[in-house]
Design a protein around this motif. Structure first.
Motif, PDB file in Angstrom:
ATOM      1  N   THR A 217     -11.736  -4.463  18.957  1.00 40.76           N
ATOM      2  CA  THR A 217     -11.389  -3.430  19.942  1.00 40.76           C
ATOM      3  C   THR A 217     -10.823  -2.189  19.246  1.00 40.76           C
ATOM      4  N   VAL A 218     -10.146  -2.408  18.122  1.00 47.45           N
ATOM      5  CA  VAL A 218      -9.611  -1.262  17.378  1.00 47.45           C
ATOM      6  C   VAL A 218     -10.759  -0.501  16.721  1.00 47.45           C
ATOM      7  N   ARG A 219     -11.674  -1.228  16.151  1.00 50.66           N
ATOM      8  CA  ARG A 219     -12.823  -0.600  15.471  1.00 50.66           C
ATOM      9  C   ARG A 219     -13.686   0.215  16.427  1.00 50.66           C
ATOM     10  N   ALA A 220     -13.608  -0.145  17.709  1.00 49.94           N
ATOM     11  CA  ALA A 220     -14.427   0.578  18.695  1.00 49.94           C
ATOM     12  C   ALA A 220     -13.859   1.975  18.955  1.00 49.94           C
ATOM     13  N   GLN A 221     -12.622   2.205  18.505  1.00 54.55           N
ATOM     14  CA  GLN A 221     -12.017   3.521  18.745  1.00 54.55           C
ATOM     15  C   GLN A 221     -12.318   4.495  17.610  1.00 54.55           C
ATOM     16  N   GLU A 222     -12.461   5.726  17.995  1.00 57.08           N
ATOM     17  CA  GLU A 222     -12.769   6.793  17.053  1.00 57.08           C
ATOM     18  C   GLU A 222     -11.663   6.916  15.985  1.00 57.08           C
ATOM     19  N   GLY A 223     -12.037   7.149  14.746  1.00 54.15           N
ATOM     20  CA  GLY A 223     -11.078   7.445  13.688  1.00 54.15           C
ATOM     21  C   GLY A 223     -10.145   6.294  13.353  1.00 54.15           C
ATOM     22  N   ASN A 224     -10.572   5.060  13.600  1.00 50.01           N
ATOM     23  CA  ASN A 224      -9.680   3.929  13.314  1.00 50.01           C
ATOM     24  C   ASN A 224      -9.650   3.625  11.828  1.00 50.01           C
ATOM     25  N   ILE A 225      -8.567   2.971  11.450  1.00 55.86           N
ATOM     26  CA  ILE A 225      -8.292   2.746  10.048  1.00 55.86           C
ATOM     27  C   ILE A 225      -9.245   1.746   9.392  1.00 55.86           C
ATOM     28  N   PHE A 226      -9.779   0.833  10.221  1.00 57.42           N
ATOM     29  CA  PHE A 226     -10.598  -0.226   9.637  1.00 57.42           C
ATOM     30  C   PHE A 226     -12.007   0.250   9.269  1.00 57.42           C
ATOM     31  N   ASN A 227     -12.440   1.334   9.869  1.00 54.52           N
ATOM     32  CA  ASN A 227     -13.744   1.871   9.506  1.00 54.52           C
ATOM     33  C   ASN A 227     -13.630   3.028   8.514  1.00 54.52           C
ATOM     34  N   ASP A 228     -12.394   3.321   8.100  1.00 52.46           N
ATOM     35  CA  ASP A 228     -12.165   4.400   7.148  1.00 52.46           C
ATOM     36  C   ASP A 228     -12.604   3.941   5.754  1.00 52.46           C
ATOM     37  N   PRO A 229     -13.615   4.622   5.147  1.00 51.35           N
ATOM     38  CA  PRO A 229     -14.143   4.138   3.861  1.00 51.35           C
ATOM     39  C   PRO A 229     -13.086   4.041   2.757  1.00 51.35           C
ATOM     40  N   ARG A 230     -11.995   4.824   2.883  1.00 51.34           N
ATOM     41  CA  ARG A 230     -10.959   4.768   1.838  1.00 51.34           C
ATOM     42  C   ARG A 230     -10.336   3.382   1.731  1.00 51.34           C
ATOM     43  N   TYR A 231     -10.327   2.662   2.843  1.00 53.81           N
ATOM     44  CA  TYR A 231      -9.635   1.366   2.841  1.00 53.81           C
ATOM     45  C   TYR A 231     -10.593   0.180   2.905  1.00 53.81           C
ATOM     46  N   ALA A 232     -11.885   0.444   2.846  1.00 52.13           N
ATOM     47  CA  ALA A 232     -12.850  -0.643   2.998  1.00 52.13           C
ATOM     48  C   ALA A 232     -12.545  -1.773   2.020  1.00 52.13           C
ATOM     49  N   GLY A 233     -12.462  -2.979   2.515  1.00 47.27           N
ATOM     50  CA  GLY A 233     -12.228  -4.153   1.685  1.00 47.27           C
ATOM     51  C   GLY A 233     -10.821  -4.271   1.137  1.00 47.27           C
ATOM     52  N   ALA A 234      -9.875  -3.475   1.678  1.00 44.20           N
ATOM     53  CA  ALA A 234      -8.495  -3.538   1.170  1.00 44.20           C
ATOM     54  C   ALA A 234      -7.917  -4.948   1.318  1.00 44.20           C
ATOM     55  N   PRO A 235      -7.213  -5.447   0.297  1.00 39.97           N
ATOM     56  CA  PRO A 235      -6.667  -6.812   0.369  1.00 39.97           C
ATOM     57  C   PRO A 235      -5.323  -6.888   1.098  1.00 39.97           C
ATOM     58  N   ILE A 236      -4.756  -5.718   1.448  1.00 33.22           N
ATOM     59  CA  ILE A 236      -3.425  -5.729   2.058  1.00 33.22           C
ATOM     60  C   ILE A 236      -3.473  -4.961   3.378  1.00 33.22           C
ATOM     61  N   LEU A 237      -2.710  -5.462   4.358  1.00 30.36           N
ATOM     62  CA  LEU A 237      -2.587  -4.771   5.637  1.00 30.36           C
ATOM     63  C   LEU A 237      -1.103  -4.519   5.877  1.00 30.36           C
ATOM     64  N   ILE A 238      -0.753  -3.274   6.228  1.00 33.54           N
ATOM     65  CA  ILE A 238       0.644  -2.975   6.538  1.00 33.54           C
ATOM     66  C   ILE A 238       0.744  -2.736   8.037  1.00 33.54           C
ATOM     67  N   ALA A 239       1.637  -3.485   8.701  1.00 30.20           N
ATOM     68  CA  ALA A 239       1.726  -3.410  10.162  1.00 30.20           C
ATOM     69  C   ALA A 239       3.173  -3.270  10.598  1.00 30.20           C
ATOM     70  N   GLY A 240       3.374  -3.134  11.924  1.00 29.41           N
ATOM     71  CA  GLY A 240       4.718  -3.009  12.484  1.00 29.41           C
ATOM     72  C   GLY A 240       5.291  -4.350  12.892  1.00 29.41           C
ATOM     73  N   ASP A 241       6.392  -4.268  13.618  1.00 30.78           N
ATOM     74  CA  ASP A 241       7.114  -5.433  14.128  1.00 30.78           C
ATOM     75  C   ASP A 241       6.235  -6.441  14.846  1.00 30.78           C
ATOM     76  N   ASN A 242       6.596  -7.724  14.730  1.00 33.77           N
ATOM     77  CA  ASN A 242       6.021  -8.774  15.587  1.00 33.77           C
ATOM     78  C   ASN A 242       4.515  -8.917  15.394  1.00 33.77           C
ATOM     79  N   PHE A 243       4.046  -8.834  14.161  1.00 33.13           N
ATOM     80  CA  PHE A 243       2.614  -8.970  13.890  1.00 33.13           C
ATOM     81  C   PHE A 243       2.158 -10.399  14.177  1.00 33.13           C
ATOM     82  N   GLY A 244       1.003 -10.527  14.826  1.00 31.59           N
ATOM     83  CA  GLY A 244       0.426 -11.849  15.093  1.00 31.59           C
ATOM     84  C   GLY A 244       1.037 -12.564  16.270  1.00 31.59           C
ATOM     85  N   CYS A 245       1.636 -11.809  17.210  1.00 31.33           N
ATOM     86  CA  CYS A 245       2.216 -12.477  18.383  1.00 31.33           C
ATOM     87  C   CYS A 245       1.098 -12.941  19.303  1.00 31.33           C
TER      88      CYS A 245
END
Ligand code: SF4
Lengths: 209, 476
Positions: free
Chosen positions: A45-73
């Motif tokens: 659902t995030v990838r379906a949005q314009e300009g999302n981080i996961f489709n940004d070629p700079r981060y393609a295949g990145a091994p690390i994800l930085i997120a906010g509070d309460n990740f994976g709830c």
């Protein structure tokens, strides 16, 4: 599980709070009976949005994800960890994680790194253009600059991650201890061992809701 | 004896330690394991690949629920109807095959006892006070209503429990949530738990096991307690406990899988020792006064986004935390709501009465009381999905099905249904649903679906008025 002592490379500088497992992998991907191939559905659902981080070629295949509070709830689906692993994520950095998710992540060789919000904010800034390194030996997160953030990790989990150990195998080696426990528990709480087979005894009250 | 006063949680924990490791983590024995089709195939696959067996099949119970369509399961001649979705069918078939291969007790899709795992466990007496109980599903916290230490686990842990009947765990901190006073007219257990989550926040319970105490909880039926404990996870707590008492024992006595004869007496004697000792210390205590709790509902996409039905959609700017402001703006955009709108002015197209939170007989009775003699509003589709075949049968014996169907509700077969978008029951994109389930996350009831969490009576009220409504105005 592959042994790992460091995770190093680009990081998705996302920072979103309360990312639930429905966002990590939507329910319709849960119908698989295998563990692999879920990367395709990760953050759909995030990838379906314009300009999302996961489709940004700079981060393609990145091994690390930085997120906010309460990740994976939210839902306990381990598919969330499988999806992250399948898309190549080996570590998530956030100020807090849901308990179930961090357990699932660890069991799939993904390090859940907890750092205070201000340090996460700093990493979000750095990661936009630079790599980040997580070292399990020294339990630090470092950047190409002067940043050096120390995190905590349960000693057992750390050992399993670093040596790539199989938890079921480790516990099965404790078979005698488990059998001893069962013998004692059986004496004190004999009603436990009947379990679901009790139902074969026809009793009054069956069929009640 | 001068031993330290203990909480219910500490007592159950202590009774289940197989081994304590140097780092403080414990190997904890698991007394009860519920299995369903979604989170188990990869666990059984893991056992098969490693040549391992299920250590104690008797302590395990499997039942399909998430994928099963809630339409008729057999044709006129009693033959099982095929499931159209190929992947759903494959998962259900994998469970059937796995339980046969590993000799795990199984309630088949066509059995009268089939239902949602968290409805079936208590109903069969499989869930017992003082046990450790796990299931590959986060709402396993529900079983804490009977005084079981119950929590959701991931698939690797499902495999671990199947193979070893244990889990490696760290002791949680404890949080007491005390609800004192007497609930007002029209206020249900669902409103109580929504109010609690509204107060502590969706991550307020992270790292804690909650124990619900106080007069309101003590007076609640087991059905109501199951609703409360069920949503512990929505407040971030992996488990929620309620001390076993006479209500619990009366509920369990005579259930198929509950202890019998001398075992029963011995069990009750032990269960009576479990409630937290006077003076036991919790790491945190939160109190609510029942008189402050109104029939409530959610406005956003997190279960903490709670308002009373008499309230309005909040203004994102009214939140102190900038992150919460941003989240609220996103939520309102997704939900198609504007700040200041009265909740009672919001129209709905769907109503779902069901899920492991609110699909038990008392829930259906509460909804039927509101539906009785009224009719579902034009343009509203309303589903009633009993939590199990036994609930369905009981409801039919009481004539509730006829109340619902003559009021224009659909009366379905048991399963998870519209709680999550995994089976054919979905809310279409952009449409709005008053739902008795537990999650209002983005896309939870289908891509683009807008969910308002409510009690069964409030859901029925929304169905007959076509908008979110204060059920008190419809109650006699
Ligand atoms: S009813 Fe909903 S929350 Fe409950 S077990 Fe089913 S999918 Fe999960």
């Amino acid at each position: 599980m592959q042994p790992a002592t460091t995770v190093s490379g680009r990081a998705y500088p996302w920072g979103a709070k309360n990312v639930d497992t429905d966002v990590i992998i939507p329910a319709h991907w849960l119908k698989t009976i295998a563990r692999s191939g879920l990367g395709k559905g990760a953050f759909e659902t995030v990838r379906a949005q314009e300009g999302n981080i996961f489709n940004d070629p700079r981060y393609a295949g990145a091994p690390i994800l930085i997120a906010g509070d309460n990740f994976g709830c939210g839902s306990s689906r381990e598919h969330a960890a499988w999806a992250l692993a399948d898309m190549g994520v080996k570590a998530v950095i956030a100020p807090s994680f849901s308990d179930i998710f961090s357990g699932n992540a660890f069991k799939n060789g993904i390090v859940a790194v907890v750092l205070p919000q201000d340090q996460v904010d700093r990493l979000l800034e750095v990661a936009r253009d630079h790599p980040v390194t997580i070292d399990l030996e020294t339990m630090t997160v470092t950047t190409p600059f002067q940043d050096r953030f120390v995190f905590e990790l349960d000693a057992f989990r750390r050992q399993c991650l670093m040596e790539g150990l199989d938890e079921v195998g480790l516990t099965l080696a404790r078979d005698t201890a488990i059998s001893n426990y069962e013998a004692i528990a059986d004496e004190h709480r004999p009603w436990i061992s009947g379990g679901s087979r009790n139902a074969s005894v026809v009793v009054e009250g069956a069929g009640r809701t | 004896m001068a031993s330290r006063p203990l909480t219910l949680y500490e007592k159950i924990w202590a009774a289940h330690v197989v081994e304590r490791r140097e780092d403080g983590t414990c190997l904890i024995y698991i007394d009860r394991h519920l299995v369903h089709e979604v989170t188990s195939p990869q666990a059984f696959e893991g056992l098969r690949v490693a040549g391992r067996r299920v250590r104690r099949p008797n302590l395990t119970l499997a039942v399909p629920d998430h994928n099963l369509p809630t339409t008729a399961r057999v044709d006129a001649a009693g033959r099982e109807l095929p499931i159209a979705d190929r992947e759903s069918a494959a998962q259900l078939e994998a469970l059937r095959h796995n339980v046969a291969e590993f000799e795990v007790p199984y309630i088949d899709a066509l059995a009268a006892e089939q239902g949602i795992v968290h409805v079936v466990g208590p109903e069969q007496g499989f869930t017992l006070p003082g046990t450790t109980l796990v299931c590959g599903d986060s709402h396993t916290s529900a079983h804490g209503a009977l005084g079981a230490l119950a929590f959701g686990i991931g698939t690797s842990e499902v495999e671990h429990v199947l193979a070893t009947q244990t889990l490696l765990l760290t002791q949680s901190r404890t949080m007491e949530v005390r609800v004192d006073g007497t609930l007002g007219f029209g206020v249900s257990p669902k409103d109580v738990i929504l109010a609690i989550i509204g107060k502590i926040g969706a991550s307020g319970g992270t790292g804690y096991v909650i124990e619900y105490t106080g007069e309101v909880i003590r007076k609640m039926s087991i059905e109501g307690r199951l609703t409360v404990a069920n949503m512990s996870i929505e407040g971030g707590a992996r488990a929620g406990l309620i001390a076993p008492d006479e209500t619990t024992f009366a509920y369990l006595k005579g259930r198929p899988m509950a202890p019998k004869g001398a075992d029963w007496d011995k069990a009750v004697a032990w269960w009576r020792t479990l409630p937290s000792d006077a003076g036991a210390r919790y790491d945190r205590t939160v109190t609510l006064d029942a008189s402050e709790i109104a029939p409530s509902l959610t406005w956003g996409t997190s279960p903490e986004d709670v308002v009373p039905i008499t309230g309005s959609v909040p203004d994102p700017e009214s939140f102190a935390d900038p992150a919460k402001q941003a989240a609220a703006r996103k939520s309102l955009d997704y939900m198609g709501l504007t700040p200041g709108m009265r909740m009672e002015d919001v129209g709905v197209q769907h109503v779902f009465i069901g899920s492991c939170t609110n699909s038990r007989i008392e829930d259906l009775r509460a909804a039927a009381r509101v539906a009785d003699g009224r009719h579902v509003a034009d343009g509203v589709r309303a589903l009633v999905v009993p939590g199990s075949g036994l609930v369905k049968r009981q409801a039919e014996a009481e004539g509730l099905d006829r109340i619902f169907t003559s009021a224009g509700f659909e009366w379905r077969e048991p399963g998870c249904s519209m709680c999550l978008a995994m089976n054919p029951d979905k809310v279409p994109p952009g449409e709005r649903c008053a739902s008795t389930s537990n999650r209002n996350f983005v896309g939870r009831q289908g891509p683009g679906a807008r969910t308002h969490l409510v009690s069964p009576a409030m859901a029925a009220a929304a169905a007959v008025t076509g908008r979110l409504s204060d059920v008190r105005t419809l109650m006699r």
